[in-house]
Design a protein around this motif. Structure first.
Motif, mmCIF file in Angstrom:
data_model
loop_
_atom_site.group_PDB
_atom_site.id
_atom_site.type_symbol
_atom_site.label_atom_id
_atom_site.label_comp_id
_atom_site.label_asym_id
_atom_site.label_seq_id
_atom_site.Cartn_x
_atom_site.Cartn_y
_atom_site.Cartn_z
ATOM 1 N N ASP A 183 -16.575 21.695 71.439
ATOM 2 C CA ASP A 183 -16.637 20.949 70.171
ATOM 3 C C ASP A 183 -17.890 21.345 69.373
ATOM 4 N N GLY A 217 -4.262 18.621 71.668
ATOM 5 C CA GLY A 217 -4.776 17.942 70.485
ATOM 6 C C GLY A 217 -5.832 18.789 69.796
ATOM 7 N N ARG A 218 -6.775 19.289 70.593
ATOM 8 C CA ARG A 218 -7.805 20.172 70.036
ATOM 9 C C ARG A 218 -7.191 21.499 69.586
ATOM 10 N N GLU A 221 -5.789 20.999 66.103
ATOM 11 C CA GLU A 221 -6.822 20.865 65.079
ATOM 12 C C GLU A 221 -7.484 22.201 64.783
ATOM 13 N N TRP A 222 -7.845 22.898 65.821
ATOM 14 C CA TRP A 222 -8.628 24.117 65.642
ATOM 15 C C TRP A 222 -7.763 25.288 65.199
ATOM 16 N N ALA A 225 -7.596 24.928 61.581
ATOM 17 C CA ALA A 225 -8.864 25.385 60.980
ATOM 18 C C ALA A 225 -8.957 26.903 60.997
#
Length: 544
Positions: A183, A217-218, A221-222, A225
């Motif tokens: 993170d 989940g990450r 998101e990433w 991005a």
């Protein structure tokens, strides 16, 4: 240089400063490398690498290395040697990578004083330690690189080493700490602190680390991005293959299998353009997994073979393919080997769900139980929703196959809820099908019918033919309608799903003459005159 060439070089520098890598690369290519200074050669190498010209990246970096060395700038030369080691290693040129790493280390020793380049050397040595399986030393070197980066305020080194600290922590089972480091590194990327090459590496390394332990989940998101970042880089080719792979993994999870296959194909094309053919093997494994779930066993086998040819192990997907093909002994042999091999928690996360499936299918319930418990323990430590759901599915399946349907049902209901929360319709439907089996065993056929019907509808929508057929077989009435025999129902079910007579014969191990006789009997009993009408009858009466 003449005036015109100088203008082109100035234009290239302007394009580079604005992050227009394609325009910068084209301008420098027109001007030629002769006459460029060390810093300009370094910048040209960056532009070449980002738009996918690895050979020119290497050529320019080598010339920059020599130019920095001749100027007496040993730190600049060491940085070039570091980048040459990283880039050649990424392209499978391991001897060159080792040679340039050694050259970088020599230069840093020659510099003598404390400098940020010592941190980059520690970073290279960390990779070697990981390759040797020495995670204790890898952690020490990642910490050393991070401390050096912070001491010299080098944002690229801090981000890369923080990401490395996260990956090493995860490899050694320190999941919370590892995810915290990932993170941290990602925040440094999205804040715009890093150079483009380092930003791309951190994005892809962190996303891969989360995907390996089911932290989708990450990943979601990433990946979003990363996609936005790629879109802001004109002409960017580097890292776009990884971006397509991660999009494909998310689409597969969400049941958009056609879209996932297109992303894997796109990723393979990008990797081919970049010359990183080894990475194409990863896309082949992902492709094989989707085709296997669809029931395209030949296509899946070809994809797994392509992965193996490129040096990527297609297991445990290949073991599951063998299981689906009726080769339980081969599947068990592969799983036994994989379970016996040394591996850390990341490898176990990938292996255990498949191992439980294979062991249960061949009747080794007692061996499957501790593996399901181990998976549950890993899921608790990591906190991953998809891994937690996979563990609940495995525990429920073990209880069901051990004869405790009542004990299995709470696990499977929880698994269905968790898979639904994770937006994974296929896995949620698997949990419902297993719940349906529990309810049948508990003499609650009406409730079982609801679960199995819902599961079958999902499988059909996704194109998961084998599981749809399994749900249909569980929904088939005890006494077939229309006076059909059990064998005639089997033939009719396959005909209704589009099989030809030769295909039905092969699947049921019958002669084509016997299949034709069964079809004649079916037409007579149902009073229909065509395969289409017989198929309609099968669907109307829940036989498919």
């Amino acid at each position: 240089m003449n005036r015109r060439t100088l203008d082109v070089v100035d234009q290239a520098a302007d394009h580079f400063a604005r992050g227009d890598w394609k325009a910068a690369y084209d301008a420098w290519s027109r001007s030629g490398l002769d006459g460029l200074g060390a810093a300009e050669l370094d910048h040209f190498s960056t532009a070449a690498g980002l738009v996918g010209h690895h050979d020119e990246l290497v050529r320019a970096l080598q010339r920059a290395f020599l130019a920095f060395r001749d100027e007496g700038d040993l730190r600049g030369a060491a940085r070039c040697a570091f980048h040459l080691s990283m880039n050649t290693g990424d392209h499978g040129e391991h001897a060159l990578a080792a040679g340039w790493a050694a050259r970088a280390a020599e230069l840093v020793d020659e510099i003598g004083e404390d400098c940020v380049e010592r941190g980059w050397i520690a970073f290279l040595r960390m990779f070697r330690a990981i390759g040797e399986g020495d995670f204790t030393r890898a952690q020490t070197l990642a910490d050393e690189a991070n401390a050096t980066g912070r001491r010299f305020h080098d944002p690229d080194l801090v981000a890369m080493s923080t990401c490395a600290q996260g990956r090493v922590a995860i490899y050694t089972g320190h999941f919370t700490e590892g995810l915290g480091h990932l993170d941290d590194s990602m925040v440094r990327v999205v804040s715009g602190e890093l150079s483009s090459f380092i930003a791309g590496h951190v994005y892809c390394t962190a996303i891969e680390g989360c995907q390996e332990i089911g932290e989708f989940g990450r990943v979601a998101e990433w990946t979003a991005a990363l996609e936005r970042w790629c879109d802001t880089q004109p002409g960017l080719l580097a890292f776009t293959g990884q971006c397509a792979v991660h999009r494909g993994q998310l689409l597969r999870l969400r049941g958009a299998w056609d879209d996932a296959l297109r992303e894997y194909s796109l990723a393979a094309e990008r990797y081919l353009e970049l010359g990183t053919t080894g990475a194409i093997g990863l896309t082949a494994v992902e492709t094989g997994d989707v085709l296997r779930l669809r029931g395209d066993l030949d296509g899946a086998d070809a994809a797994y073979q392509r992965a193996a040819d490129l040096g990527v192990d297609p297991q445990p997907g290949l073991a599951l393919l063998w299981l689906a093909s009726g080769r339980g002994t081969a599947a068990l042999g592969a799983v036994n080997r994989l379970l016996a091999e040394p591996g850390g928690p990341v490898q176990r996360c990938h292996l255990l769900p498949a191992a439980v499936d294979v062991l249960l299918d061949v009747g080794e319930v007692d061996r499957a139980r501790p593996l399901a418990v181990e998976l549950s323990s890993l899921a608790t430590s990591i906190g991953s929703l998809t891994l937690t759901a996979a563990a609940a599915t495995a525990l429920g399946a073990v209880e069901l196959d051990s004869g405790d349907a009542a004990g299995a049902l709470p696990y499977l209901r929880r698994a269905h809820q968790q898979w639904t929360q994770a937006s994974s319709p296929y896995d949620a439907a698997v949990a419902r099908l297993l719940s349906g089996r529990c309810l049948l065993a508990l003499a609650d056929p009406s409730s079982a019918d609801r679960e199995l019907t819902a599961a079958r509808a999902t499988f059909r929508r996704l194109g998961a033919v084998p599981m749809a057929e399994l749900a249909s077989s569980l929904l088939a009435p005890a006494s077939p309608p229309g006076g059909l025999t059990a064998r005639e129902v089997e033939v009719l079910r396959l005909v209704a799903t589009g099989r030809s007579n030769p295909q039905v014969a092969a699947e049921l191990v019958l002669s084509e003459k016997t299949v034709a006789r069964h079809l004649s009997n079916i037409f007579g009993k149902l009073d229909v005159g065509s395969r289409t009408a017989a198929a309609a009858y099968a669907f109307e009466h829940g036989l498919v």
